[in-house]
Design a protein around this motif. Structure first.
Motif, PDB file in Angstrom:
ATOM      1  N   PRO A  89       0.805  -1.236   0.000  1.00  0.00           N
ATOM      2  CA  PRO A  89       0.000   0.000   0.000  1.00  0.00           C
ATOM      3  C   PRO A  89       0.832   1.277   0.000  1.00  0.00           C
ATOM      4  CG  PRO A  89      -0.889  -1.590   1.557  1.00  0.00           C
ATOM      5  CD  PRO A  89       0.434  -2.125   1.106  1.00  0.00           C
ATOM      6  N   ASN A  90       2.019   1.254   0.609  1.00  0.00           N
ATOM      7  CA  ASN A  90       2.816   2.474   0.734  1.00  0.00           C
ATOM      8  C   ASN A  90       3.796   2.685  -0.420  1.00  0.00           C
ATOM      9  OD1 ASN A  90       1.673   3.237   3.241  1.00  0.00           O
ATOM     10  ND2 ASN A  90       3.010   1.796   4.310  1.00  0.00           N
ATOM     11  N   TYR A  91       4.258   1.597  -1.029  1.00  0.00           N
ATOM     12  CA  TYR A  91       5.343   1.733  -2.001  1.00  0.00           C
ATOM     13  C   TYR A  91       4.963   1.281  -3.412  1.00  0.00           C
ATOM     14  CZ  TYR A  91       8.560   2.535   1.891  1.00  0.00           C
ATOM     15  OH  TYR A  91       9.193   3.061   2.973  1.00  0.00           O
ATOM     16  N   TRP A  92       3.712   0.853  -3.618  1.00  0.00           N
ATOM     17  CA  TRP A  92       3.370   0.308  -4.932  1.00  0.00           C
ATOM     18  C   TRP A  92       3.542   1.352  -6.039  1.00  0.00           C
ATOM     19  CZ3 TRP A  92       2.959  -4.159  -7.187  1.00  0.00           C
ATOM     20  CH2 TRP A  92       2.326  -4.255  -8.433  1.00  0.00           C
ATOM     21  N   THR A  93       3.038   2.552  -5.817  1.00  0.00           N
ATOM     22  CA  THR A  93       3.141   3.592  -6.843  1.00  0.00           C
ATOM     23  C   THR A  93       4.593   3.941  -7.122  1.00  0.00           C
ATOM     24  OG1 THR A  93       1.018   4.485  -6.114  1.00  0.00           O
ATOM     25  CG2 THR A  93       2.375   5.896  -7.495  1.00  0.00           C
ATOM     26  N   VAL A  94       5.411   4.008  -6.054  1.00  0.00           N
ATOM     27  CA  VAL A  94       6.826   4.333  -6.226  1.00  0.00           C
ATOM     28  C   VAL A  94       7.533   3.236  -7.017  1.00  0.00           C
ATOM     29  CG1 VAL A  94       8.960   4.907  -5.016  1.00  0.00           C
ATOM     30  CG2 VAL A  94       6.769   5.603  -4.058  1.00  0.00           C
ATOM     31  N   LEU A  95       7.220   1.990  -6.697  1.00  0.00           N
ATOM     32  CA  LEU A  95       7.836   0.881  -7.421  1.00  0.00           C
ATOM     33  C   LEU A  95       7.431   0.882  -8.889  1.00  0.00           C
ATOM     34  CD1 LEU A  95       7.383  -1.940  -4.752  1.00  0.00           C
ATOM     35  CD2 LEU A  95       9.570  -1.073  -5.597  1.00  0.00           C
ATOM     36  N   GLN A  96       6.167   1.191  -9.170  1.00  0.00           N
ATOM     37  CA  GLN A  96       5.718   1.250 -10.562  1.00  0.00           C
ATOM     38  C   GLN A  96       6.429   2.363 -11.325  1.00  0.00           C
ATOM     39  OE1 GLN A  96       1.367   1.476 -10.417  1.00  0.00           O
ATOM     40  NE2 GLN A  96       1.287  -0.535 -11.398  1.00  0.00           N
ATOM     41  N   ASP A  97       6.557   3.548 -10.693  1.00  0.00           N
ATOM     42  CA  ASP A  97       7.228   4.663 -11.361  1.00  0.00           C
ATOM     43  C   ASP A  97       8.701   4.355 -11.602  1.00  0.00           C
ATOM     44  OD1 ASP A  97       4.841   5.981 -11.297  1.00  0.00           O
ATOM     45  OD2 ASP A  97       5.317   7.168  -9.511  1.00  0.00           O
ATOM     46  N   ALA A  98       9.325   3.707 -10.603  1.00  0.00           N
ATOM     47  CA  ALA A  98      10.745   3.368 -10.769  1.00  0.00           C
ATOM     48  C   ALA A  98      10.932   2.317 -11.853  1.00  0.00           C
ATOM     49  CB  ALA A  98      11.316   2.873  -9.437  1.00  0.00           C
ATOM     50  N   SER A  99      10.006   1.379 -11.953  1.00  0.00           N
ATOM     51  CA  SER A  99      10.110   0.342 -12.980  1.00  0.00           C
ATOM     52  C   SER A  99       9.880   0.897 -14.369  1.00  0.00           C
ATOM     53  CB  SER A  99       9.092  -0.773 -12.698  1.00  0.00           C
ATOM     54  OG  SER A  99       9.370  -1.386 -11.464  1.00  0.00           O
ATOM     55  N   ALA A 100       9.138   2.006 -14.447  1.00  0.00           N
ATOM     56  CA  ALA A 100       8.933   2.628 -15.750  1.00  0.00           C
ATOM     57  C   ALA A 100      10.148   3.419 -16.198  1.00  0.00           C
ATOM     58  CB  ALA A 100       7.708   3.548 -15.710  1.00  0.00           C
ATOM     59  N   GLY A 101      11.066   3.721 -15.246  1.00  0.00           N
ATOM     60  CA  GLY A 101      12.249   4.489 -15.592  1.00  0.00           C
ATOM     61  C   GLY A 101      13.448   3.605 -15.814  1.00  0.00           C
ATOM     62  N   GLN A 102      14.548   3.966 -15.188  1.00  0.00           N
ATOM     63  CA  GLN A 102      15.787   3.232 -15.402  1.00  0.00           C
ATOM     64  C   GLN A 102      15.832   1.927 -14.608  1.00  0.00           C
ATOM     65  OE1 GLN A 102      18.953   5.920 -14.470  1.00  0.00           O
ATOM     66  NE2 GLN A 102      18.568   7.268 -16.213  1.00  0.00           N
ATOM     67  N   SER A 103      15.258   1.949 -13.397  1.00  0.00           N
ATOM     68  CA  SER A 103      15.305   0.749 -12.546  1.00  0.00           C
ATOM     69  C   SER A 103      14.135  -0.169 -12.884  1.00  0.00           C
ATOM     70  CB  SER A 103      15.262   1.156 -11.064  1.00  0.00           C
ATOM     71  OG  SER A 103      16.325   2.033 -10.760  1.00  0.00           O
ATOM     72  N   LYS A 104      14.226  -0.829 -14.009  1.00  0.00           N
ATOM     73  CA  LYS A 104      13.111  -1.637 -14.491  1.00  0.00           C
ATOM     74  C   LYS A 104      12.909  -2.903 -13.672  1.00  0.00           C
ATOM     75  CE  LYS A 104      13.424  -0.002 -19.244  1.00  0.00           C
ATOM     76  NZ  LYS A 104      13.553  -0.373 -20.664  1.00  0.00           N
TER      77      LYS A 104
END
Length: 977
Positions: free
Chosen positions: A98-113
């Motif tokens: 619940p706390n990090y899902w959005t951050v993980l999705q945004d990071a996966s869309a960038g360089q840290s796939k």
């Protein structure tokens, strides 16, 4: 030494903020570095780090530590059941996601796939998915009583995150195998069995589908979801299960893996859409790779006997619908390779197992089997399976012959069922036995026809040309009779599967992405020619008969298209009305274009009727058009949508009645449609059948003539000869749009026509106590009939050409009754549940009654139609208990039966004596047990009074027949209790 050093002076100053920052900077940097990197070496330390609200870098460090254990780099493996792994998974699901899902999705869309993939690898196990499902259930409980709007609810946020996580975990076609292998080899067989049961229950108990669907609905309302959630779709989920089994089987199965796949297959067929699962298994295992045949047989042999029979039945249905129903049945030798390939599939499934062979034998010879309503190809393929097994072939022939000559079977079996069993008998015939005498003595024309066909065909096998049986009947020289007699010359054997393999397209992945249409650049507008200057000379022919009182319409003051304030919103590229059937199909498919949808609906009835008899446009695309119209949704809330859609389907039926009547009947029972869509199919069959019979139904009836074949209106009146058809077409312009309850209104009108003449006879027809019961209804019947009868006799049902009547019987009526009987005996509880839905059952019975009435008394197949319909009506008496609508429909069916057979009541009592007696008893009970009386007499008496009046009318007519033909009925009355 200290005394030798004396300070000259001392000075003091306050410490500045800069000095304080210098003192703190070093320990702060070291602490921050410690918090961003996990340096622990135990699961307990990882759990503490996750609970302490870690930073993003620290979270990734912990997750990578857990991932190393999954890869075997250290001893802790989160996939193995243990208290530490259960706690870590719980924290990951309920706090980290619940706390990090959005951050993980945004990071996966960038360089840290790979950041999101690290979390997925930690949770892609049995305990992780169980925890997600449990948390999903908890969030749903929180979201329901939440007083806040869904958009502001924290539960809706968390639901969307957890739902997207679950979708990401179950995306590949080898997930189940991966999860099973992650458990590792356990030493204890008991632990292995328990984990296998838990794994199978997790993926086949339906909780993932139901909870996901409920969560998706809440998230959609809150506007939280951006992507498609495929796991809430039963079809896609079952297909995903099947693809996992296929991949697992293709990569090799051990003993435990075979047990897992068998249990998943067994319970997966109970989720619904079992035909999709079998379709995927047959297509991907048997047709794609011949090396999987042995493994598939092992998988099938591991199933319980009931499930094996279900797989066989679904395979027969698959082969019929996908390959064999489209064969050309005019030449029995043309499609031999495809027939043999289908027989090869069935041979692989049956193998040498006696149980499965007996299942197939029973399907061929049982009263409800042999593929009622399907093409002859599936029966031909099924018989070919036993081509080298003489014992089974003799059994098929004996059972078919015994059934074929059984008097009860001849009298009560649906007509399409008799057709199917006649084909099985001819295909399996190797010797001639005289079993057609009962057939020739039957009262039904179709039954006699089948008896003569089988007699001549079997006689031709053992007798010479001069001594073989020949009935010297014109019916035996028709194309249909010759085709039936040619079946005894067919000798198929199971063959290679290559013909079917070539027809199979590669399987689609389960995670189907949303279809996006390529953008098409708008065509450049060609400049309009300049307006012509000068005068235009036009010759106008004056018409002497022209009505001078007609006032032309005034020109509009403004254009509605240009009324928008913003000129950029004006659509200058509106599509034109389609003039070809292929354009109409393109418009119907374009569900995202309002103008095209509206034009397609308004144009379809007229265009289909005009093109019906000119060219092959309609005949070639009839099924595709019907499929699009049946499944069309009112996305834009168009005016008169239901009527236009219904008129389009009626136009298809009227254009191709022989083909599309059977198609709509098959779609009603087999199609995956809602109750409202199935109801519209029944309305199409009922109203379309009446229009074919010559009744005025549609306001589009005058559009059947193609414009190029018509004279101009001013010239046609000098040459056209007035006829009844012209008058019918002129009256068609005055017809109103069909209301949603068109069949109900038609049934009420026919019922009043039936009851009207009984009003004058009711007092004289009934004596004793029943006369007192019926007296109150006599006055009401008289008052209702006064407006329509006015002292005149009831108009007789007009006789129509036998060709039209036989078309209604063979393509509309018999497919509906025969498939109903087949659905009643099927193993699918879903099919029976749909059929016995009160509204749908009511509409179904009324449709059959209307079709019987439309066929009329001159129908050659009327005795068979009467027999099948009467048996069906008496068979659904149990559904009438507590439901007046079904009771009214059954009574209306009896009204139609008695009305059509009014001219041959003696023959009706001879053929259907037992049904007459049973109906008298049942209708009498309905009349006595239904409340209703003088309250609300007239038009507003309610449904109970309607039922009681129908029961009174039917009871009067039946008792008249019983009293008049009592001697005829004595034979059937013997033994009746």
């Amino acid at each position: 030494m200290e005394g030798l050093l004396t300070p000259v002076s001392q000075s003091y100053r306050k410490s500045s903020q800069h000095d304080e920052l210098l003192k703190i900077s070093e320990p702060a940097r070291s602490t921050s570095e410690a918090q961003n990197k996990f340096s622990g070496s135990s699961p307990e330390e990882a759990l503490e780090a996750l609970k302490s609200q870690p930073s993003y870098n620290l979270l990734l460090s912990v997750l990578k530590y857990i991932q190393k254990g999954v890869r075997g780099n250290h001893s802790f493996d989160i996939r193995k059941p243990s208290p530490q792994s259960a706690q870590i998974i719980h924290v990951l699901v309920t706090e980290i996601v619940p706390n990090y899902w959005t951050v993980l999705q945004d990071a996966s869309a960038g360089q840290s796939k790979g950041d999101l993939q690290v979390l997925i690898s930690c949770l892609q196990n049995l305990a992780g998915i169980n925890a997600i499902v449990a948390y999903l259930r908890t969030l749903l409980k929180e979201a329901k009583p939440d007083s806040k709007p869904l958009k502001d609810s924290q539960a809706s946020f968390n639901l969307s995150f957890v739902l997207e996580l679950l979708t990401s975990l179950l995306r590949s076609h080898d997930d189940i195998k991966h999860i099973w292998n992650s458990v590792g080899s356990l030493q204890s067989p008991t632990q292995t069995r328990l984990i296998r049961q838990e794994l199978v229950a997790l993926f086949t108990n339906g909780k993932i589908i139901s909870l996901s669907a409920e969560a998706e609905d809440i998230c959609r309302q809150a506007g939280r979801l951006k992507n498609e959630i495929w796991i809430s779709n039963t079809k896609l989920y079952v297909d995903w299960l099947a693809q996992n089994i296929v991949n697992w089987v293709g990569s090799g199965l051990d003993e435990e893996g075979l047990k897992v796949c068998t249990e998943i297959m067994t319970r997966g067929m109970r989720l619904g859409n079992s035909e999709n699962l079998i379709n995927t298994l047959i297509t991907s295992l048997l047709l794609q790779n011949a090396e999987n045949h042995e493994t598939f047989e092992k998988l099938l042999s591991s199933l319980p006997s009931f499930e094996q029979r279900k797989v066989l039945n679904l395979t027969l249905k698959l082969l019929s619908d996908k390959y064999l129903n489209y064969l050309n049945d005019t030449n029995v030798t043309e499609d031999t390779p495809i027939i043999q390939a289908a027989a090869g599939v069935l041979k692989t499934i049956t193998g040498n197992d006696e149980t499965r062979k007996n299942h197939l034998l029973n399907w061929l010879t049982s009263g409800s089997g042999a593929g009622i309503g399907e093409g002859y190809g599936i029966r031909r393929a099924a018989v070919a399976v036993f081509s080298e097994d003489k014992e089974f072939m003799v059994t098929i022939l004996e059972k078919s012959l015994n059934q074929f000559g059984d008097k009860l079977y001849i009298k009560h079996a649906p007509l399409l069922q008799q057709d199917a069993h006649a084909q099985v008998l001819l295909l399996s015939a190797g010797v001639y036995l005289n079993a057609v005498s009962n057939r020739i003595a039957a009262s039904q024309n179709r039954a006699r026809f089948l008896g003569m066909v089988v007699g001549e065909a079997l006689s031709g096998l053992v007798h010479g040309k001069e001594t073989k049986l020949d009935f010297k009947m014109d019916e035996m020289d028709t194309e249909e009779a010759k085709w039936y007699k040619s079946l005894v010359q067919v000798s198929d054997k199971p063959g290679p599967l290559d013909p079917l393999r070539e027809m199979v397209s590669p399987p689609k992945p389960s995670n189907v992405s949303k279809i996006t249409r390529p953008s098409v650049a708008s065509a450049q507008r060609t400049p309009k020619p300049p307006p012509q200057s000068g005068f235009i000379i036009e010759e106008i022919q004056d018409d002497e008969d022209e009505d001078t009182d007609l006032v032309p319409y005034a020109k509009p003051d403004s254009d509605a298209e240009d009324s928008d304030d913003d000129p950029t919103l004006i659509n200058r590229d509106k599509p034109k009305a389609p003039v070809y059937i292929r354009d109409l199909i393109t418009y119907l498919r374009d569900i995202d274009n309002y103008d095209r949808q509206k034009l397609a609906l308004t144009t379809a009835p007229t265009l289909i009727r005009r093109k019906a008899n000119y060219g092959t446009e309609v005949s070639s695309h009839a099924e595709e058009l019907a499929t699009l119209l049946v499944g069309l949704q009112d996305k834009y809330e168009l005016d008169n949508f239901d009527n236009l859609r219904l008129q389009g389907m009626i136009a298809i039926v009227v254009a191709q009645p022989k083909k599309m009547g059977q198609w709509f009947a098959k779609t009603f029972f087999d199609g995956d449609y809602s109750l409202s869509q199935r109801a519209s199919i029944l309305m199409v069959l009922g109203l379309g059948g009446r229009e074919i019979a010559g009744f005025e139904v549609s306001e589009y009836g005058s559009t059947t003539q193609f414009p190029s074949k018509m004279l101009p209106a001013k010239i046609e009146k000098y040459y056209a000869i007035p006829s009844s058809s012209n008058r019918l077409e002129s009256r068609a312009h005055n017809l109103k749009a069909l209301p949603p309850n068109a069949l109900d209104n038609l049934a009420k009108s026919l019922s009043q026509t039936f009851l009207a003449p009984l009003a004058a006879e009711a007092a004289d027809s009934v004596t004793g106590p029943d006369a007192l019961k019926l007296s109150s209804f006599t006055s009401r019947l008289q008052s209702r009939s006064s407006n329509s009868v006015k002292g005149k006799a009831k108009p007789r049902i007009r006789a129509i050409p036998n060709t039209t009547a036989s078309l209604i019987a063979s393509s509309f009526f018999f497919p509906l009754t025969s498939r109903f009987q087949a659905a009643m005996h099927s193993a699918s509880a879903t099919a029976r549940g749909i059929l016995f839905q009160p509204y749908l059952l009511t509409l179904y019975l009324k449709t059959l009654a209307i079709l019987l009435h439309a066929a009329g008394p001159s129908t050659l197949a009327l005795p068979q139609m009467t027999s099948e319909f009467w048996d069906l009506l008496l068979g659904v008496r149990g559904q009438c208990v507590g439901d007046l609508s079904i009771t009214q429909a059954v009574l209306f069916g009896l009204v139609a039966l008695l009305d059509v057979n009014e001219g041959d009541m003696r023959g009706l009592c001879e053929r259907q004596g037992r049904e007459v007696v049973e109906s008298v008893e049942w209708v009498s009970g309905v009349f006595n047990n239904t409340r209703g009386g003088d309250v609300g007499g007239g038009e507003g008496g309610g449904e109970e009074n309607e039922v009681k009046m129908l029961a009174a009318g039917v009871l009067i007519r039946l008792r008249e027949a019983v009293d008049k033909y009592q001697a005829v009925l004595m034979g059937d009355l013997i033994g009746f209790t």
